[in-house]
Write a protein that holds these residues in place. Structure first.
Motif, mmCIF file in Angstrom:
data_model
loop_
_atom_site.group_PDB
_atom_site.id
_atom_site.type_symbol
_atom_site.label_atom_id
_atom_site.label_comp_id
_atom_site.label_asym_id
_atom_site.label_seq_id
_atom_site.Cartn_x
_atom_site.Cartn_y
_atom_site.Cartn_z
ATOM 1 N N LEU A 51 0.818 -1.213 0.000
ATOM 2 C CA LEU A 51 0.000 0.000 0.000
ATOM 3 C C LEU A 51 0.849 1.259 0.000
ATOM 4 O O LEU A 51 1.830 1.351 0.744
ATOM 5 C CB LEU A 51 -0.924 0.026 1.220
ATOM 6 C CG LEU A 51 -2.100 -0.920 1.200
ATOM 7 C CD1 LEU A 51 -2.849 -0.862 2.532
ATOM 8 C CD2 LEU A 51 -3.045 -0.604 0.052
ATOM 9 N N PRO A 52 0.469 2.256 -0.799
ATOM 10 C CA PRO A 52 1.190 3.523 -0.768
ATOM 11 C C PRO A 52 0.901 4.277 0.527
ATOM 12 O O PRO A 52 -0.111 4.033 1.180
ATOM 13 C CB PRO A 52 0.645 4.283 -1.979
ATOM 14 C CG PRO A 52 -0.668 3.664 -2.276
ATOM 15 C CD PRO A 52 -0.601 2.243 -1.798
ATOM 16 N N ALA A 53 1.782 5.204 0.878
ATOM 17 C CA ALA A 53 1.659 5.952 2.128
ATOM 18 C C ALA A 53 0.562 7.008 2.080
ATOM 19 O O ALA A 53 0.115 7.475 3.115
ATOM 20 C CB ALA A 53 2.990 6.602 2.478
ATOM 21 N N ARG A 54 0.129 7.385 0.899
ATOM 22 C CA ARG A 54 -0.934 8.398 0.796
ATOM 23 C C ARG A 54 -1.730 8.189 -0.492
ATOM 24 O O ARG A 54 -1.355 7.381 -1.339
ATOM 25 C CB ARG A 54 -0.354 9.795 0.858
ATOM 26 C CG ARG A 54 0.683 10.046 -0.149
ATOM 27 C CD ARG A 54 1.394 11.347 0.020
ATOM 28 N NE ARG A 54 2.572 11.171 -0.831
ATOM 29 C CZ ARG A 54 3.710 11.737 -0.668
ATOM 30 N NH1 ARG A 54 3.894 12.550 0.302
ATOM 31 N NH2 ARG A 54 4.697 11.511 -1.472
ATOM 32 N N ALA A 55 -2.804 8.954 -0.625
ATOM 33 C CA ALA A 55 -3.677 8.854 -1.793
ATOM 34 C C ALA A 55 -2.929 9.299 -3.049
ATOM 35 O O ALA A 55 -2.029 10.124 -2.956
ATOM 36 C CB ALA A 55 -4.910 9.717 -1.564
ATOM 37 N N PRO A 56 -3.248 8.768 -4.213
ATOM 38 C CA PRO A 56 -4.260 7.741 -4.416
ATOM 39 C C PRO A 56 -3.719 6.366 -4.030
ATOM 40 O O PRO A 56 -2.568 6.043 -4.297
ATOM 41 C CB PRO A 56 -4.541 7.807 -5.914
ATOM 42 C CG PRO A 56 -3.263 8.287 -6.521
ATOM 43 C CD PRO A 56 -2.654 9.207 -5.486
ATOM 44 N N GLY A 57 -4.557 5.584 -3.412
ATOM 45 C CA GLY A 57 -4.160 4.256 -2.974
ATOM 46 C C GLY A 57 -4.390 3.217 -4.049
ATOM 47 O O GLY A 57 -4.470 3.537 -5.233
ATOM 48 N N LEU A 58 -4.508 1.974 -3.614
ATOM 49 C CA LEU A 58 -4.736 0.857 -4.530
ATOM 50 C C LEU A 58 -6.183 0.391 -4.453
ATOM 51 O O LEU A 58 -6.788 0.422 -3.386
ATOM 52 C CB LEU A 58 -3.824 -0.318 -4.174
ATOM 53 C CG LEU A 58 -2.315 -0.086 -4.224
ATOM 54 C CD1 LEU A 58 -1.577 -1.355 -3.814
ATOM 55 C CD2 LEU A 58 -1.872 0.373 -5.595
ATOM 56 N N THR A 59 -6.708 -0.073 -5.579
ATOM 57 C CA THR A 59 -8.033 -0.687 -5.585
ATOM 58 C C THR A 59 -7.914 -2.100 -5.024
ATOM 59 O O THR A 59 -6.799 -2.627 -4.879
ATOM 60 C CB THR A 59 -8.611 -0.775 -7.009
ATOM 61 O OG1 THR A 59 -7.792 -1.668 -7.782
ATOM 62 C CG2 THR A 59 -8.682 0.595 -7.679
ATOM 63 N N GLN A 60 -9.046 -2.736 -4.761
ATOM 64 C CA GLN A 60 -9.017 -4.101 -4.232
ATOM 65 C C GLN A 60 -8.317 -5.044 -5.211
ATOM 66 O O GLN A 60 -7.525 -5.891 -4.797
ATOM 67 C CB GLN A 60 -10.445 -4.586 -3.946
ATOM 68 C CG GLN A 60 -10.489 -5.844 -3.130
ATOM 69 C CD GLN A 60 -9.936 -5.655 -1.734
ATOM 70 O OE1 GLN A 60 -10.276 -4.708 -1.045
ATOM 71 N NE2 GLN A 60 -9.074 -6.532 -1.294
ATOM 72 N N THR A 61 -8.571 -4.889 -6.487
ATOM 73 C CA THR A 61 -7.922 -5.733 -7.499
ATOM 74 C C THR A 61 -6.416 -5.507 -7.496
ATOM 75 O O THR A 61 -5.632 -6.466 -7.565
ATOM 76 C CB THR A 61 -8.506 -5.437 -8.891
ATOM 77 O OG1 THR A 61 -9.910 -5.701 -8.862
ATOM 78 C CG2 THR A 61 -7.853 -6.295 -9.958
#
Length: 116
Positions: A51-61
């Motif tokens: 996961l990245p530390a801030r937005a934009p993050g990752l989608t569930q896929t």
């Protein structure tokens, strides 16, 4: 006469330790469940790395694809069951405030703060 309860077989982890960890679900506040400690810990490490530390993050896929490369093959052979565990750990970390959900379509998640 009350019905007899079936005895539950003791479940052990893939590593054989049988240790369990209590997890929360952000969607059902106050409800907890017990999961295999080794599987949880490995997925937690993988998820926080992915996961990245801030937005934009990752989608569930994107999360499902990203965590596999960080998982030990001894617990997740060829990514087996990784999607279910990624979701379970994501919901727990979100309930604990370690992972944040973005108000976007599709939904995206990222790490919050510097907790690991």
């Amino acid at each position: 006469m009350a019905p007899k309860k079936k005895a539950r077989a003791k479940q052990t982890s893939a590593t054989g330790s049988g240790a369990r960890v209590r997890v929360e679900n952000v969607n059902v506040p106050g409800r907890t469940t017990w999961l295999d400690k080794d599987m949880y810990a490995a997925m937690r490490r993988a998820l926080l790395k992915a996961l990245p530390a801030r937005a934009p993050g990752l989608t569930q896929t994107e999360i499902r694809r990203a965590v596999v490369r960080h998982l030990p093959q001894s617990l997740y052979a060829r990514g087996a069951k990784a999607a279910w565990w990624a979701k379970a750990v994501q919901l727990d970390l979100e309930a604990k405030g370690i992972v944040g959900r973005e108000a976007s379509q599709p939904l995206r998640w990222h790490r919050k703060g510097s907790k690991k």
